[in-house]
Structure formats: structure tokens, C-alpha cells
Write an enzyme that holds these catalytic residues in place. Structure first.
Site, short mmCIF file in Angstrom:
data_model
loop_
_atom_site.label_atom_id
_atom_site.label_comp_id
_atom_site.label_asym_id
_atom_site.label_seq_id
_atom_site.Cartn_x
_atom_site.Cartn_y
_atom_site.Cartn_z
N GLY A 1 0.87 -1.16 0.15
CA GLY A 1 -0.01 0.06 0.07
C GLY A 1 0.95 1.46 0.26
O GLY A 1 1.68 1.45 0.71
N GLU B 1 -17.55 17.71 3.55
CA GLU B 1 -16.86 18.53 2.44
C GLU B 1 -17.53 18.56 1.43
O GLU B 1 -17.50 19.41 0.54
CB GLU B 1 -15.53 17.98 2.63
CG GLU B 1 -14.61 18.54 3.80
CD GLU B 1 -13.48 18.24 4.14
OE1 GLU B 1 -12.51 19.11 4.88
OE2 GLU B 1 -12.56 17.48 3.51
N ALA C 1 -5.58 11.06 8.02
CA ALA C 1 -4.16 10.89 7.33
C ALA C 1 -3.32 10.50 8.47
O ALA C 1 -2.16 9.78 8.29
CB ALA C 1 -3.78 12.06 6.66
#
Lengths: 460, 460
Positions: free
Chosen positions: A13, A174, A328
Site C-alpha cells: 500500500g 466537505e 491521514a
């Protein structure tokens, strides 16, 4: 030439977790790193909704993995899909490639949205995880306005101008804020038969407030800001049915409501990547309901110190019995920690447990507003409106990878800010509208907001 | 409210010809304009090869048509595909829409590359005309290097590292120059098993020199510059066969040569758009071999003053019996002229014949070099190398539409110039490599340029 003495680390990944692990290992002479990803680029996912809403191009928020890691001579990047783990032979199995032997493997394959067992909804209500998702969602949003522009039947026109977003987490908030901006500002003068600010944008959340990971007053602030953009926020509403004409929701009291719409976007639920679930199964590791792997204090799978799982694919321990949120920073810190742990073990250094440092959350809501929840800043960390928006801007520019990308993104934002425009709203892929559903009911009067000019130009 | 008194102009196609016609008509109160395109954006095609080679993003060189024309209150943009012309009823027929009545129609649907009757080659050897073509070609180029990186059989690796470009016009020259740059500079440090500068790039042209529309010494200069980048230029070589493993070419002497390759890109021949060919057929108009409509001195179809054909879809008269070349300026000047002619006729003004003003040609060849052929600049108009490159840069920035796009493109070019990087080289769409063709011939020794490290990481 083949150096079997070096410790082989395979990273699966190339998202935040995998990339930060690879970077941390880049200067270590005694390890050899192979990073495997299905894509040849690292994607800055926090800005993906801006691609889906035409503010940025995919290339603005992505960077080729080979290019990021080119200076790391101990690192090989491999384009491929990991499909299996052979824990006995210590090999990662790839779909179209020979097995990849490892001494340590770091699984950082992330998660996607979950349809709670209704996988059939995925084709009608795409989630936003990949670049291809983003360009597909952008296509659907723009096509919906185009279809509404030429639709003469007011009921069907209403369907095209209704957008339902499922899931009131950061992505849903968002996305719906950006949609509000598109309808109110960006497209305001683009059409002749419709008024784009008439679009209905509905944000549906099953819990009793949006942004449930924020303090309650931040949720309320976000809701107020969304409503100011014309977004209808429905909390306590669970989606029980989705098809290409409507969404059916059930309130906590059990009442059902049908929302006729042609555009449903999905940003709810979490499901660990299939590779992470496979790893858990093969190692007999525990998972949570979303299939995320329960890891130990050093982020390795209990009983398998050579297998780390980090980021969204894992349940990483935090504090008060809670786990690290799926942001994140979880990937960045988890990936870096796993890499440091590999090096500490090699050098015989003690390994402290993983400690997540909460840097706080920021979500942006349309133009010039947003909410923050940054604990370490004290009272200043709980902002709304313009200050939140500015903070968000700074943070995203700092973390975005690639110098050219930073300048390009700042340019596009600056220009959008000045003009309220979104320059990358291209319809790519299958370009055409669905065929007009004829005949329009002849008894129907033309809607009041329809200008004769556009109407006549479309059909006589 | 329906104003039937205004002159209805339908423009088919939103490329240079259609867009400049629409703009020219924008301030005329006595016309009503409808612009139809299959895509919702105007594409700056001269830079499309930079998208195909990862230097720019699609959004950098495209601009939504609605956004460009939003201030023109007399103009409607319609997303749709024109499939027919009913000259008697004066209607344009759309594939998924009611008929569109016109008083004047301007056909500006362009042309594409031609496979000279071998349409089956199109899937193996895509041409570069649309954004989707560009991202597909980008994918193929990047996948070829990825496949070569993991391929152990030297013959197959050579196939993956061989790129054949068919057609030595500006597109073929600019694409092969960009490929040379990618191989020599951009990817130089990206791989571990291959050396990207070992890639073979072959430009095949059936005529005896590349850039046949330029003077002979400019062709020679372009060929020298390409060869300096490592591109093999084969002139006088006609392609007689293409499949997914090789290209077969025949020289003018009749000798045949097989070039084993996995990546063939097509930039040869011209075929007018199917709509333009349909219009010619319906009106009984003459066409050239490429199906382009022969128009009169006022760019209308002889006998049909209400039907204009401009740009690449037409054979527009120029000088010495030659027609206007298929470049952006042809569309820009043809479209503007047709629009002015519509207005002159409405106002009863005399209509002078179309006069093409040759502004000259510039082609760029890799980094910092190129060729120009600009007649009106006298001897200074025939440049090579760095001066040509600078001129090219300035011209393209001036004509590019959208202020933000200009800044973004300059930023990306500046950054690429400094770093030799290309930041938008993303593989999107179907991401994975073709399956490895097993078994590799066991007798084959590993190629000399293969580093043991990469080799071992890939398979033990």
C-alpha cells in the site's frame, strides 16, 4: 550481488501509512524495501473531494511513487495487487506476479466505505476513494445539471437537481459543502433553463449529529455553516433503500421518507481493505466489525511480530480505550512508527509502544468557512468559519507532496477564490446524457423558472 | 417571449472553429447562438500530447464551454451529439434529443487520424484526439516501462521498451520527442531492473521526410534534433501491419521490416468527422479523399449558403491551389470568418472571400528545442533549437484559454524544466499489468543491464 543478509521489508500500500514507512526506512543501509501498490502514485486523499467537485485535477494531488522514492537506493517500487499472505513461508502473494518474500511486512492497505451488506448500491451510489471514483463522481454531478437543463418535465428536473450524500463524516460534510458552492456560485450563470442555486443538496447521517468525532458544539457549527450554503442536513436518518431514482430513509422514530434523486454519493461506513481482512483471517487475528485488524501496542499482529498493520486497515490503540481515528495522521504516524520499530529491533534497541499524537481535525465547508478541533491548541483549537478555513489551507499545503503540486493547488485555489470558478469541471469517460424519457406529460405547464430562450433552443 | 425574429445560428463542435465562431457572435443582439458539443469543455489540442506524456493534467488544457461563454446572454451551450442534418427542414438532428432548428449552421466538427481502411488497428494503436485518448496513451506508455521492469525474458523486455509512433506530422514529432525526454531524463532513476534510456523510440513516416508541411531544411533540422534525443526516424516507410506484438513496415524499395513492440501510437492520416461526411453526403457536396468538405470562397457549401464548414472538417481554399493546413489557426480564422459572414449578410454588408493569414508553424522537440516556419518573420521565422522552443512557449501560453490554466501550465513547465520531472504521470483506468507470460525460457541468461537487487526483489 544478491544480498540475502539485508532485512527484507515488504510494504503493501502506497497511501499515507505505506509511504511514510518507506520514507523512514529509506536511509537504513541494512534493510531492503519493496513497496507494492495497485496504483503507480501516492494520492493525497484529503483533497480528493476537490477533484470530485472540479476544483482540482487528479494530477494536482497525486505524485508517482517511483518519483517520490527514486533517491532511496534500497527501495523498489512494484506495481501489483497483493492478494494473499503466506505466513509460514513469509511471502506476499500478488495477483499477477511471483511471490514476494519478506522478513517483515507492513500492511497499509487502508479501508473503503461500507454499504452495510448492500453491495448492489455501490453502482448507484459511488464512494469517493480513488482517482477514478473522483472523476466518475465529477461526471455524475455535472451530467445531472446538464440533464436538468434540457429536461422539460418538472418532476424529473427536480430529481436531476437533487443530490443526496450519505454519511456525515468529514468526506460527506466537505463534499456537500463543495456541492453547495457549485450550485450557488460556480454554475450560477452557466445555464439558461435552470437556476443552479435551486439545486437541493441533502446530507443524510444515521447518528444524531454530523462530524461525530468532533465535540458537539463543532458539529452544530458545521451544520449551521452547511445550512447557510443551502445544504439540508438530516441527522438520525438511516438509509434503507437506494436505486437510480430515489433514496429511502428511516428516522429514529421509524418514519420513512422517500427522496427522489438521480445522484447519490456514498461516504458512510468503514470496511477494511480485502487484503487486510485476508491477513487477519490467515493469522487468526481479531478484527472489529469493520474488518480492521486489532494490533498490539507495537502495531504488530499478536503472535506475529513480523506482521505490522497500520492506518485505516488497523485498530490502532490510543487512549481511554478508544482507537486512533481514520485520518491521514493515523497512517502517517502508524507507518513511521512501524518503520522505526523494524530498525530498533534490528539494532537491538528497546521498542516503546505506539503513541498517537492527536494533531487535531479540520474540515472545510465551502468557501471561507470550516470547523477545527485541535486539542493541543487549547481554546484556540476550536474554531469555526474563516479561521478554520485558513488553518485547513495551511495544513493541506504543508502535507501535500510535490513542490509543483503545491504551487498549482495554491494557484487554482487563489483563482477559484477570486472568481468563484472551478476550472477542472470536465466530463470525461462516457460523455453523453441518458436519453430523454419521452413523452413528457403533455398536460404539464413549463416550470416558472424556465427561460423561453433556452427552452426554445432545445426543442421547438 | 419566444423571439422567432432573431437569426438562429447552430454551431456544431466546440473546438477552435466552433468556439471562435461563437465568441464572434456573442455580442450580436440579432442572432441567437446554440453551440452543440459531445463534451462539456473546449480542449486546447496543441498541448494534448503533453497530457499523454504526463507533463500536464487534462484540466490544465481544457475549459468548460459554459464557463467560457457564460457572459454571452444570446448563447446556449448544449451537451449532445449531432448525428444528422435535415437540409430541407433546416434542422440538426441529435442522438438523444429533439431536432435543433437553424437559419445558419456552422459545422466545426474537426477530423481524426485515419487508419487507411484498417480500422481494426485502432484498438492496438490509439490516436491522440481526445482527453480519454491522452490518458489511455499515458497509461500505455507508463505500463510498458512497468512491464519491462519486471519482465525477465530479454526479448519480451525489448518489446515492452520499444515504442513505435506512426506518422511524422507535428503530433508524431512532438510525441516522439516527449517520449525521448521521458526515457532519457524523467524516468532515469525510477527503475531498478531496467535502464529507461535503453528504450527504443521509432518514428515511422511514409513520405520521404518528417514534417512535410515545413520547408525541407526544417524537416532535416527536426530529424537531427529527434535523433539527438535517441529517436530513430524511419522515413519512406509505410506501415502494412499492426498487432499487439509488432509493427511491419515496407520501405519505398519494397523491403519489409518487422519491429517487435507492445506500444504503437498512431498519428497518421486524416479523416473528417463522421458528421462532416454526413453533411457532405446529404448536401451532395464534394469532398477530398479524407472526407473533408470542399467549401466555396465564403466557407459555405456550394448551393447552401446557410451551411458553413470550417476548420479540419473542411478543405478551405488558400493560395497557389493549396488548402489551409489542419492547424489551430485554420479553425480559429475559419470560425471567426464564418461568424462575421453571418453578421455581414444580416446587415446587408458585402462579404469578402475568406483569406487565411499564415501565422506560421512551431513544433517543439523535447526539452529546449524545436523548429519554426514563420513566413512573415522573414529569415528570423526559420528557427531551430532553443529559439524555436521559446517561441513555441510564448505562443501556446497566449492562446491557451483560462487565466488559471496559464499560470498552472507555466508552473508545471517551469518545474519540469528545473527538475526534468513530469508530475502528472498517473496510471488511471484499468491499473494492472498484463499477466506475466510464463514460463520464461529457462535457457535465457539474465540480461547484462539487470541489477541483481531489483531482480531478486521481484521473484526469487
Amino acid at each position: 550481488m544478491v544480498e540475502t543478509s539485508r532485512h527484507r521489508v515488504v510494504i503493501v500500500g502506497g497511501g499515507f501509512g505505506g509511504l511514510y514507512a518507506a520514507r523512514r526506512l529509506g536511509s537504513a543501509p541494512d534493510v531492503r524495501v519493496t513497496l507494492v501498490d495497485r496504483r503507480n502514485f501516492h494520492l493525497f486523499q484529503p483533497l480528493l473531494y476537490q477533484v470530485a467537485t472540479g476544483a482540482l485535477s487528479p494530477g494536482d494531488i497525486a505524485q508517482p511513487l517511483r518519483s517520490i522514492l527514486r533517491r532511496q537506493r534500497n527501495t523498489t517500487v512494484l506495481l501489483g495487487e497483493a492478494v494473499g499472505l503466506d505466513a509460514e513461508r513469509r511471502e506476499v502473494l500478488l495477483s499477477d506476479h511471483g511471490p514476494l518474500p519478506y522478513d517483515t511486512v507492513i500492511v497499509a492497505t487502508g479501508a473503503r466505505f461500507s454499504y452495510f451488506g448492500h453491495e448492489g448500491w455501490a453502482s448507484v451510489a459511488p464512494g469517493l476513494k480513488s482517482v477514478d471514483d473522483a472523476t466518475e463522481i465529477r461526471r455524475r454531478i455535472l451530467i445531472a445539471f446538464e440533464a436538468a437543463e434540457r429536461e422539460r418535465d418538472p418532476a424529473r428536473r427536480r430529481e436531476w437537481m437533487t443530490f443526496v450524500l450519505v454519511g456525515g463524516g468529514p468526506t460527506g460534510v466537505e463534499l456537500s459543502g463543495a456541492l453547495g458552492e457549485i450550485a450557488n456560485d460556480t454554475l450560477r450563470n452557466d445555464f439558461r433553463s435552470i437556476r443552479s442555486p435551486d439545486a437541493q443538496i441533502v446530507l443524510v447521517e444515521a447518528l444524531d449529529r454530523i462530524l461525530p468525532s468532533y465535540p458537539a458544539d463543532r458539529s452544530a457549527s458545521a451544520q449551521r455553516q452547511l445550512e447557510r450554503l443551502g445544504v439540508q442536513v438530516r441527522t438520525g436518518a438511516r438509509v434503507v433503500h437506494v436505486d437510480d431514482r430515489c433514496v429511502r430513509v428511516q428516522t429514529t422514530e421509524g418514519a420513512e421518507e422517500v427522496i427522489p434523486t438521480r445522484t447519490v454519493l456514498w461516504a458512510a461506513g468503514v470496511l477494511a481493505s480485502s487484503f487486510a481482512r485476508h491477513v487477519a483471517e490467515r493469522l487468526g487475528a481479531e478484527t472489529d466489525r469493520a474488518g480492521r485488524v486489532m494490533v498490539g501496542p507495537d502495531l504488530s499482529v499478536p503472535g506475529h511480530p513480523e506482521v505490522f498493520v497500520v492506518g485505516d486497515a488497523a485498530v490502532m490503540p490510543w487512549r481511554h480505550g478508544r482507537s486512533v481515528p481514520g485520518v491521514a495522521q493515523g497512517g502517517i504516524q502508524g507507518g513511521s512508527y512501524a518503520a522505526r520499530t523494524v530498525l530498533r529491533r534490528l539494532h537491538g534497541d528497546p521498542v516503546p509502544p505506539f503513541r498517537y499524537r492527536d494533531k487535531g481535525d479540520v474540515a472545510v465547508i465551502g468557501r471561507l468557512s470550516g470547523v477545527t478541533n485541535i486539542g493541543w491548541l487549547g481554546p484556540f483549537g476550536r474554531q469555526g468559519g474563516f479561521t478554520a478555513w485558513l488553518l485547513w489551507l495551511g495544513i493541506h499545503i504543508v502535507y501535500l507532496i510535490g513542490f509543483a503540486n503545491r504551487i498549482v493547488v495554491v494557484t487554482r485555489w487563489g483563482w477559484s477564490f477570486l472568481t468563484k470558478g472551478r476550472s477542472t469541471r470536465l466530463i470525461t469517460g462516457h460523455p453523453l446524457l441518458p436519453p430523454i424519457e419521452d413523452p413528457a406529460p403533455p398536460a404539464t405547464a413549463p416550470p416558472a423558472d424556465q427561460e423561453a430562450m433556452g427552452q426554445d433552443a432545445i426543442s421547438r
